[in-house]
Design an enzyme around this catalytic site. Structure first.
Site, PDB file in Angstrom:
ATOM      1  N   HIS A  99       0.875  -1.187   0.123  1.00 27.55           N
ATOM      2  CA  HIS A  99       0.014   0.003   0.076  1.00 27.55           C
ATOM      3  C   HIS A  99       0.858   1.245   0.017  1.00 27.55           C
ATOM      4  O   HIS A  99       0.518   2.148   0.645  1.00 27.55           O
ATOM      5  CB  HIS A  99      -1.071   0.203   1.367  1.00 27.55           C
ATOM      6  CG  HIS A  99      -0.025  -0.090   2.648  1.00 27.55           C
ATOM      7  ND1 HIS A  99      -0.881  -0.840   3.488  1.00 27.55           N
ATOM      8  CD2 HIS A  99       0.920   0.323   2.926  1.00 27.55           C
ATOM      9  CE1 HIS A  99       0.076  -0.858   4.598  1.00 27.55           C
ATOM     10  NE2 HIS A  99       1.044  -0.009   4.408  1.00 27.55           N
ATOM     11  N   HIS A 134      -0.506   4.694   9.846  1.00 31.85           N
ATOM     12  CA  HIS A 134       0.662   4.954   9.829  1.00 31.85           C
ATOM     13  C   HIS A 134       1.009   6.293  10.584  1.00 31.85           C
ATOM     14  O   HIS A 134       1.794   7.443  10.132  1.00 31.85           O
ATOM     15  CB  HIS A 134       1.279   5.073   8.421  1.00 31.85           C
ATOM     16  CG  HIS A 134       1.462   3.817   7.441  1.00 31.85           C
ATOM     17  ND1 HIS A 134      -0.010   3.652   6.995  1.00 31.85           N
ATOM     18  CD2 HIS A 134       2.329   3.135   7.174  1.00 31.85           C
ATOM     19  CE1 HIS A 134       0.213   2.434   6.260  1.00 31.85           C
ATOM     20  NE2 HIS A 134       1.641   2.229   6.518  1.00 31.85           N
ATOM     21  N   HIS A 175      10.334  -4.491   3.539  1.00 38.05           N
ATOM     22  CA  HIS A 175      10.902  -3.056   3.511  1.00 38.05           C
ATOM     23  C   HIS A 175      11.288  -2.686   4.814  1.00 38.05           C
ATOM     24  O   HIS A 175      10.821  -3.213   5.892  1.00 38.05           O
ATOM     25  CB  HIS A 175      10.128  -2.087   2.845  1.00 38.05           C
ATOM     26  CG  HIS A 175       8.883  -1.949   3.479  1.00 38.05           C
ATOM     27  ND1 HIS A 175       7.660  -2.903   3.861  1.00 38.05           N
ATOM     28  CD2 HIS A 175       8.243  -0.560   3.811  1.00 38.05           C
ATOM     29  CE1 HIS A 175       6.835  -2.226   4.365  1.00 38.05           C
ATOM     30  NE2 HIS A 175       7.049  -0.786   4.482  1.00 38.05           N
ATOM     31  N   GLU A 222       4.297  -5.498   8.448  1.00 34.97           N
ATOM     32  CA  GLU A 222       2.925  -5.313   7.931  1.00 34.97           C
ATOM     33  C   GLU A 222       2.448  -6.587   7.452  1.00 34.97           C
ATOM     34  O   GLU A 222       1.152  -6.832   7.113  1.00 34.97           O
ATOM     35  CB  GLU A 222       2.885  -4.078   6.736  1.00 34.97           C
ATOM     36  CG  GLU A 222       3.026  -2.773   7.470  1.00 34.97           C
ATOM     37  CD  GLU A 222       3.191  -1.730   6.235  1.00 34.97           C
ATOM     38  OE1 GLU A 222       3.066  -0.631   6.622  1.00 34.97           O
ATOM     39  OE2 GLU A 222       3.543  -2.107   5.065  1.00 34.97           O
TER      40      GLU A 222
END
Ligand SMILES: [Fe+2]
Lengths: 119, 283
Positions: free
Chosen positions: B12, B59, B196, B243
């Site tokens: 996303h 976030h 990531h 995530e």
């Protein structure tokens, strides 16, 4: 403040700071300021007078100095969380690749090449 | 009773929103990423879900460190997309499904998942980018389903375990299947990942081998992945690769019998190994 023992965070992951309760307490004021940057009026107020804005949010000297120097690793060390810091970086139009480069001593293009090299 | 059609996962990344706005679908950098979505569009068009459960992680828009729910469930009539600090244009509000929200909340708490209910919840890129990817033009796509957002904490440790995420999904399945609307069709999203890391000297870390391991196992063997500890997840998937928890929550909601319709994996999009997966539930 007494050193709070971490719970099950015994493994050391080089180049990685686990943002746990200890960091979250240490960085609360800094992260709260960066969270305020969600709003344009706060970004403008910061740009107009950085020192007054940092004072208003009660940043400590370490945090203020890292903000002044745009020192991303210093901000993390001072308790900053990258998701809030990304909003600070956004004020200067920095992308996550720019921020990656700043933390790894690479230019943005070198950092992008590094990302690609892992394909 | 309601029916779960399947589950769809996707990364996303905020930059995707920008690429969509600029229609960079055939741009050489973006093409391998956007090529992963037409099959998903077709599937959605064929099945036309009435509801979408959007499992994502906030976030720093909907929640701050003052109060950080481990699992939060939206219970609003609509969900507003707001400025995340970058001054990007916000999308129009997404229509909610509060009657389904409260059904899920009742069922989850009865099942001993102590969630946080949210009658106001601004939604960030973690929620809206997948909606834009799957329903182009969202929220104005003609078949846009009504939605229930579910957010799990990956901002601050302790984050939930992979085991808990999968169990949450399984309890969510029970909740959804017992929703008393005749023939309601539901799709479940899991957004975020794959590997990531944005912060620290290890920023830019990507782990193809680990991502492939997760992709392989999540389809038919998700319990295998619950052996991964949280610190191992940080180490192998990167600090923000945690995530992947959202994928596990989605997977739990699908039951054992699933068919993989399509998948895509590409390095890099922005700082991330992007992944998408569509799993259809047995009829
Ligand atoms: Fe994310």
């Amino acid at each position: 403040m007494a050193d709070m023992p971490a719970f099950d965070y015994h493994i050391d992951i080089p180049g990685t700071t686990i943002f746990d309760g200890k960091q979250a307490m240490k960085g609360y004021a800094l992260n709260k300021m960066c969270y305020s940057f969600n709003r344009a009026e706060n970004r403008e107020a910061f740009k107009a007078d950085e020192e007054a804005f940092m004072e208003k949010y009660g940043l400590n000297d370490q945090q203020k100095e890292a903000i002044r120097k745009r020192d991303v690793l210093g901000l993390i060390e001072a308790g900053g969380n990258i998701y809030y810091l990304a909003k600070f970086a956004g004020i200067f139009g920095l992308s996550v690749q720019d921020v990656g480069g700043l933390q790894t001593g690479m230019s943005t293009d070198e950092f992008k090449d590094y990302l690609k090299s892992q394909a | 009773m309601a029916k779960i059609l399947g589950g769809i996962t996707t990364s996303h990344i905020p930059a995707v929103g920008n690429a969509i706005q600029k229609e960079l679908y055939d741009d050489p950098y973006w093409k391998p990423f956007f090529d992963g979505y037409p099959k998903i569009h077709q599937w959605i068009q064929d099945h036309k879900p009435d509801y979408v459960i959007n499992i994502y992680n906030d976030h720093g828009l909907g929640f701050f460190l003052d109060k950080m729910p481990t699992f939060a469930i939206g219970a609003a009539h609509e969900y507003r997309n707001e400025d995340e600090g970058w001054g990007l244009p916000s999308l129009d509000p997404f229509p909610g499904a509060p009657e389904l929200s409260w059904h899920i909340i009742e069922s989850m708490v009865a099942d001993e998942f102590d969630i946080t209910s949210c009658q106001e919840l601004p939604v960030d890129h973690g929620f809206v980018v997948p909606m834009q990817l799957f329903w182009p033009g969202a929220p104005h796509h003609p078949d846009m389903p009504r939605t229930v957002p579910i957010s799990a904490n990956t901002v601050q440790h302790p984050i939930p375990t992979l085991k808990r995420a999968l169990a949450f999904g399984r309890a969510l399945r029970k909740a959804l299947l017992s929703f008393p609307e005749e023939d309601a069709k539901i799709v479940v999203l899991g957004t975020g990942g794959l590997s990531h890391q944005l912060d620290g000297q290890r920023a830019g870390f990507i782990n193809k081998e680990f991502d492939q391991y997760c992709l392989e196992n999540i389809v038919h063997n998700p319990d295998e992945l619950t052996k991964i500890t949280r610190m191992e997840l940080v180490e192998k998937a990167g600090a923000q690769g945690t995530e992947f928890l959202m994928w596990m929550m989605m997977r739990g909601a699908l039951g054992d019998d699933v068919t993989e319709i399509t998948r895509n994996y590409h390095i890099p999009i922005s700082n991330t190994a992007s992944g998408t997966l569509l799993l259809e539930c047995a009829a």
